[in-house]
Design an enzyme around this catalytic site. Structure first.
Site, PDB file in Angstrom:
ATOM      1  N   LEU A 171      10.327   3.406  -4.023  1.00 53.64           N
ATOM      2  CA  LEU A 171       9.484   3.991  -3.115  1.00 53.64           C
ATOM      3  C   LEU A 171       7.821   3.417  -3.084  1.00 53.64           C
ATOM      4  O   LEU A 171       7.506   3.117  -4.066  1.00 53.64           O
ATOM      5  CB  LEU A 171       9.451   5.532  -3.027  1.00 53.64           C
ATOM      6  CG  LEU A 171      10.662   6.255  -2.749  1.00 53.64           C
ATOM      7  CD1 LEU A 171      11.525   6.440  -3.949  1.00 53.64           C
ATOM      8  CD2 LEU A 171      10.388   7.292  -2.086  1.00 53.64           C
ATOM      9  N   CYS A 172       7.482   3.490  -1.971  1.00 57.66           N
ATOM     10  CA  CYS A 172       5.952   3.086  -1.899  1.00 57.66           C
ATOM     11  C   CYS A 172       5.293   4.321  -1.436  1.00 57.66           C
ATOM     12  O   CYS A 172       5.311   4.874  -0.063  1.00 57.66           O
ATOM     13  CB  CYS A 172       5.764   2.210  -0.880  1.00 57.66           C
ATOM     14  SG  CYS A 172       4.122   1.764  -0.624  1.00 57.66           S
ATOM     15  N   LEU A 173       4.793   5.400  -2.439  1.00 56.66           N
ATOM     16  CA  LEU A 173       4.463   6.609  -2.089  1.00 56.66           C
ATOM     17  C   LEU A 173       3.101   6.926  -2.809  1.00 56.66           C
ATOM     18  O   LEU A 173       3.178   6.756  -4.038  1.00 56.66           O
ATOM     19  CB  LEU A 173       5.556   7.561  -2.228  1.00 56.66           C
ATOM     20  CG  LEU A 173       5.252   9.300  -2.203  1.00 56.66           C
ATOM     21  CD1 LEU A 173       5.073   9.369  -0.444  1.00 56.66           C
ATOM     22  CD2 LEU A 173       6.263  10.169  -2.251  1.00 56.66           C
ATOM     23  N   GLN A 183       0.901  -1.232  -0.019  1.00 53.00           N
ATOM     24  CA  GLN A 183      -0.049  -0.056  -0.054  1.00 53.00           C
ATOM     25  C   GLN A 183       0.964   1.134   0.087  1.00 53.00           C
ATOM     26  O   GLN A 183       1.748   1.191   0.808  1.00 53.00           O
ATOM     27  CB  GLN A 183      -0.823  -0.021   1.307  1.00 53.00           C
ATOM     28  CG  GLN A 183      -1.732  -1.159   1.371  1.00 53.00           C
ATOM     29  CD  GLN A 183      -1.112  -2.339   1.790  1.00 53.00           C
ATOM     30  OE1 GLN A 183      -0.172  -2.334   2.718  1.00 53.00           O
ATOM     31  NE2 GLN A 183      -1.373  -3.622   1.220  1.00 53.00           N
ATOM     32  N   ASN A 231       9.185   2.604   4.142  1.00 56.12           N
ATOM     33  CA  ASN A 231       8.627   2.989   2.885  1.00 56.12           C
ATOM     34  C   ASN A 231       9.607   2.748   1.660  1.00 56.12           C
ATOM     35  O   ASN A 231       8.727   3.402   0.641  1.00 56.12           O
ATOM     36  CB  ASN A 231       7.693   4.090   3.014  1.00 56.12           C
ATOM     37  CG  ASN A 231       6.835   4.078   4.152  1.00 56.12           C
ATOM     38  OD1 ASN A 231       7.217   5.116   5.000  1.00 56.12           O
ATOM     39  ND2 ASN A 231       5.893   3.246   4.351  1.00 56.12           N
TER      40      ASN A 231
END
Lengths: 379, 150
Positions: free
Chosen positions: B87-89, A80, B80
């Site tokens: 990246l997880c953004l 997520q 993150n």
């Protein structure tokens, strides 16, 4: 605007491709509604609702088509995305634990198991999303107009309430033009109906007034803090379409072709979005009270207005009609049987420019929970 | 390649040069305007302070309608950020909009450094330490700060 009034899938299913999208959109709408009470963010709770929300979230992401190939699939696959810290406080507003926002801290005991579940969950969702995406893409961005009887036929196997309302609607309206249910339908319906109204008016005053309103939006955008570099190019595309009408280079089929072309059509949609956002920011004191508690307008706009595929809410409609000085009437048709009539909501701008929009008849849109199409009033 | 993307990237570059946000620098490769190198300095008063973190931003002709793909080239230890530097953004995925330019992207990543979200982890170890053993988390971050100087 509530998803509560959404007709059941069976009720409206008749093989028409738009129905599925309505459902999708209804839920998107619920999700993006700024007035929703805050919900628990725990993934285990209310998982079916959450499923739909995540689905919608993801289908939003996917409806743009090329997005998936282009954002690295690994990222999309297993996690997520975190809310960008710049927009972080809004994440509290958004109730789903989807890719976007941060769930609240919870105790860590079931964390890993829950995470694995979420991953599986995600994989199933993606499969469903791909099916939904295919369905949505079967509908053109804007369709050819159809007789309003087609709308009636859509409910032949379904609810009396809808059929009765359509009968009433057909007394004064003879045609409907559908738009793709991709979360952009309000903006696209508005954009097409506006351009079409200008084109068919064949009236230079109306055209010049519209062009002036459009030019004025550049000032609005700048005063609301947008960098010209982010909107200049897109503005030019929209202005060029308006000027092509002025030069007599457009007819109705050409206009339809333009609105069916991804690039130009989406540029127009996005420019209408950013006008809406700029207007909401300029009059933030007036509109912030409508947002979820402690949501700040800039953050709201960056999550729900500027982003493609995010459904429009009531305040978006108000903002856009006022920013462009375009009157709009929206027929709200829900499955609720308390009213026999279809309710019309009128969105009229504050100041009609002298000699200008006075002659521009209101655009007429049809709203069914979660979705907008264009209506045509009998002459 | 679309001239729209190229023109927009040139304008992004000009803005980044004329009004550089604090602790951020970036530029396209001399022979490829679609590929940018950037440096984010670790924000003061965070464990990342004094780090100089290199990133690569890969754009395509759909920019600015689609986000670039962004990854850390420097070693990173952050809840993150994946092991491969990606990246997880949200703004780089489903909350992207053309209102972001390169300066805004880099500023968001800079804020992410000192404001991680341990609940949707890309690096589970970093997320767990951040939540449960802040002291060890800080120690591990300091290690990558030091390695960023090499």
């Amino acid at each position: 605007m509530g998803g509560g009034e959404e007709p059941s899938r069976e009720e409206i299913h008749d093989g028409s491709t738009t129905n599925q999208e309505e459902n999708t959109n209804a839920q998107q709408n619920v999700e993006s509604s700024p007035n929703l009470p805050e919900k628990p963010v725990n993934a285990e709770e209310d998982s079916s609702k959450e499923t739909k929300k995540i689905l919608d979230e993801k289908s939003n992401e996917n409806t743009e088509g090329t997005n998936v190939e282009q954002a690295q699939p690994e990222i999309v696959d297993n996690a997520q995305a975190v809310s960008a810290p710049v927009t972080e406080t809004t994440s509290v507003v958004n109730p789903s634990p989807g890719p976007v926002e941060a769930p609240k801290p919870e105790d860590t005991a079931n964390k890993d198991a829950a995470h694995e579940d979420q991953v599986k969950f995600q994989q199933n969702l993606e499969y469903e999303i791909s099916i939904k995406k295919e369905e949505a893409e079967r509908t053109p961005l804007v369709c050819i107009s159809e007789d309003i009887q087609k709308l009636y036929q859509e409910y032949e196997q379904g609810s009396d309430v809808y059929r009765n309302k359509i009968m009433k609607l057909a007394e004064r309206h003879n045609k409907i033009r559908r738009c793709r249910g991709d979360g952009n339908c309000f903006y696209r319906a508005f954009g097409f109906a506006w351009f079409e109204r200008i084109l068919l008016s064949n009236n230079l005053t109306i055209l010049r007034t519209a062009l002036d309103s459009l030019i004025a939006t550049k000032t609005l955008l700048k005063s609301s803090g947008y960098q010209p570099l982010v909107y200049d190019d897109i503005y030019d595309v929209v202005e060029e379409q308006m000027k092509a009408i002025e030069r007599g280079e457009r007819d109705d089929s050409m206009l339809l072709a333009i609105f069916q072309t991804d690039d130009i059509s989406n540029h127009i949609v996005w420019y209408l979005r950013v006008i809406t956002a700029a207007y909401l920011k300029k009059y933030r004191q007036e509109y912030e009270p409508f947002l979820e508690f402690e949501t700040e307008m800039d953050q709201y706009c960056s999550k729900y207005v500027e982003v493609m595929d995010q459904e429009a809410d009531h305040i978006h409609v108000i903002a856009l009609t006022k920013a462009l000085n375009v009157p709009v009437e929206i027929a709200y048709m829900s499955g609720s049987d308390t009213m026999e009539q279809v309710n019309f909501h009128e969105f009229y701008p504050d100041n009609e420019p002298a000699g200008g929009n006075i002659t521009l008849k209101p655009l007429v849109l049809l709203y069914r929970p979660g979705h907008y199409d264009i209506l045509y009033r009998k002459e | 390649m679309s001239t729209e993307a190229r023109r927009r990237l040139m304008r992004d570059f000009k803005r980044l040069q004329n009004e550089p946000p604090e602790g951020i620098s970036g530029a396209p490769c001399p022979d490829n305007i679609l590929l940018w190198n950037a440096v984010i300095f670790g924000p003061a008063e965070t464990p990342f302070e004094d780090g100089t973190f290199k990133l690569a931003l890969q754009f395509d002709e759909n920019y600015p309608n689609k986000p670039p793909s962004v990854k850390f080239i420097s070693k990173m230890f952050h809840p993150n950020v994946y092991a491969n530097g990606e990246l997880c953004l949200d703004i780089l995925q489903n909350r992207w909009s053309p209102t972001y330019d390169v300066a805004a992207i880099l500023t968001s990543i800079q804020s992410l450094l000192h404001d991680p979200n341990p609940n949707s982890p890309a690096n589970a170890e970093a997320a767990n330490l951040y939540r449960e053993n802040r002291k060890e988390y800080i120690r591990r971050v300091k290690e990558i700060v030091e390695s960023s100087w090499e």
